[in-house]
Design a protein around this motif. Structure first.
Motif, short mmCIF file in Angstrom:
data_model
loop_
_atom_site.label_atom_id
_atom_site.label_comp_id
_atom_site.label_asym_id
_atom_site.label_seq_id
_atom_site.Cartn_x
_atom_site.Cartn_y
_atom_site.Cartn_z
N ARG A 58 -3.72 7.51 13.05
CA ARG A 58 -3.56 7.83 11.63
C ARG A 58 -4.47 7.01 10.71
NH1 ARG A 58 2.00 8.39 13.24
NH2 ARG A 58 2.66 10.55 12.95
N TRP A 59 -4.82 5.78 11.11
CA TRP A 59 -5.58 4.93 10.18
C TRP A 59 -6.87 5.57 9.71
CZ3 TRP A 59 -1.81 2.64 8.49
CH2 TRP A 59 -0.98 1.78 9.20
N PRO A 60 -7.74 6.11 10.59
CA PRO A 60 -8.98 6.73 10.07
C PRO A 60 -8.71 7.94 9.18
CG PRO A 60 -9.11 6.39 12.46
CD PRO A 60 -7.70 6.09 12.05
N TRP A 61 -7.67 8.70 9.51
CA TRP A 61 -7.29 9.85 8.70
C TRP A 61 -6.84 9.40 7.31
CZ3 TRP A 61 -1.86 11.34 7.88
CH2 TRP A 61 -1.72 12.57 7.22
N ILE A 65 -8.55 10.12 3.54
CA ILE A 65 -7.79 10.62 2.38
C ILE A 65 -7.89 9.62 1.23
CG2 ILE A 65 -5.48 11.16 1.52
CD1 ILE A 65 -4.89 12.32 4.33
N GLY A 66 -7.73 8.34 1.55
CA GLY A 66 -7.83 7.30 0.53
C GLY A 66 -9.20 7.29 -0.14
N ALA A 67 -10.26 7.52 0.62
CA ALA A 67 -11.60 7.56 0.04
C ALA A 67 -11.74 8.75 -0.91
CB ALA A 67 -12.66 7.65 1.15
N TRP A 68 -11.17 9.90 -0.53
CA TRP A 68 -11.21 11.05 -1.44
C TRP A 68 -10.44 10.72 -2.73
CZ3 TRP A 68 -7.76 14.24 -3.93
CH2 TRP A 68 -8.29 15.40 -4.50
N ALA A 87 3.94 1.87 5.16
CA ALA A 87 2.64 1.27 5.50
C ALA A 87 1.50 2.25 5.27
CB ALA A 87 2.64 0.79 6.95
N TYR A 88 1.73 3.54 5.51
CA TYR A 88 0.69 4.55 5.28
C TYR A 88 0.45 4.71 3.78
CZ TYR A 88 2.14 5.96 10.04
OH TYR A 88 2.47 6.00 11.37
N ARG A 89 1.53 4.72 3.02
CA ARG A 89 1.39 4.84 1.57
C ARG A 89 0.72 3.59 1.00
NH1 ARG A 89 6.50 6.96 2.73
NH2 ARG A 89 7.62 5.20 1.82
N ASP A 90 1.05 2.41 1.56
CA ASP A 90 0.40 1.18 1.12
C ASP A 90 -1.11 1.25 1.37
OD1 ASP A 90 2.83 0.09 0.34
OD2 ASP A 90 3.04 -1.17 2.13
N ARG A 91 -1.49 1.82 2.50
CA ARG A 91 -2.91 1.95 2.83
C ARG A 91 -3.60 2.88 1.84
NH1 ARG A 91 -5.14 0.48 8.21
NH2 ARG A 91 -7.31 1.17 8.24
#
Length: 175
Positions: A58-61, A65-68, A87-91
């Motif tokens: 999930r991290w690269p995915w 999304i975060g970059a977009w 943790a995903y939302r924090d990322r």
């Protein structure tokens, strides 16, 4: 909404992120990005085979999304992402501070029946239990709103936009 936020439409598979996200984006007059399009082919192959993704998958995915979302800061946008764990939302927040989450929630049986009706989607109904087991609902300190997915897509989107507008107007102004 009075300011151009990036909205992350989150929830377990089958809640309608791909259906509701574009409706919300159109209502807010901002672009929509489909979170599934950010998955590398290996992730799609894994899910298609009925194997849940792990955090390393999930991290690269999430970073994509975060970059977009970061690129849309100040302009607004809507993107879908299950964002099941804090943790995903924090990322995502680390990549794009100021994102607001729209958590689509609902009864498991309703979600499962909607998943069973989908055609051509790589996520099998068999993974729904793992999705619910992984889900950590939005915390009180997280920017966002939860909206129930019962009703038609238009009804859900209308409730979502109304909730987002209430959330936006009710937030304190940063010091």
């Amino acid at each position: 909404m009075s300011t151009p936020h990036v909205i992350v439409v989150m929830g377990v598979a089958g809640t309608g992120k791909t259906t509701i996200g574009p409706l919300v984006a159109a209502d807010l007059d901002v672009p929509y990005a489909e979170g599934d399009d950010f998955h590398p082919p290996a992730n799609i192959a894994k899910m298609s085979a009925g194997t849940p993704l792990d955090d390393a998958d999930r991290w690269p995915w999430l970073d994509a999304i975060g970059a977009w979302a970061h690129g849309r800061a100040g302009q607004g946008g809507v993107v879908s992402s299950s964002a099941l764990k804090r943790a995903y939302r924090d990322r995502l927040r680390a990549a794009a501070p100021g994102v607001v989450f729209l958590h689509l929630t609902g009864d498991r049986s309703l979600i499962e029946s909607r998943m069973a009706e989908r055609k051509g989607h790589f996520m099998p109904t068999a993974l729904l239990d793992s999705q619910f087991a992984t889900l950590e609902p939005l915390g009180a300190d997280e920017a966002g709103v939860a909206v129930d997915v019962s009703g038609t897509p238009r009804e859900i989107a209308d409730r979502a936009v109304a909730a987002l507008r209430r959330y936006d107007t009710g937030r304190p102004t940063p010091a």
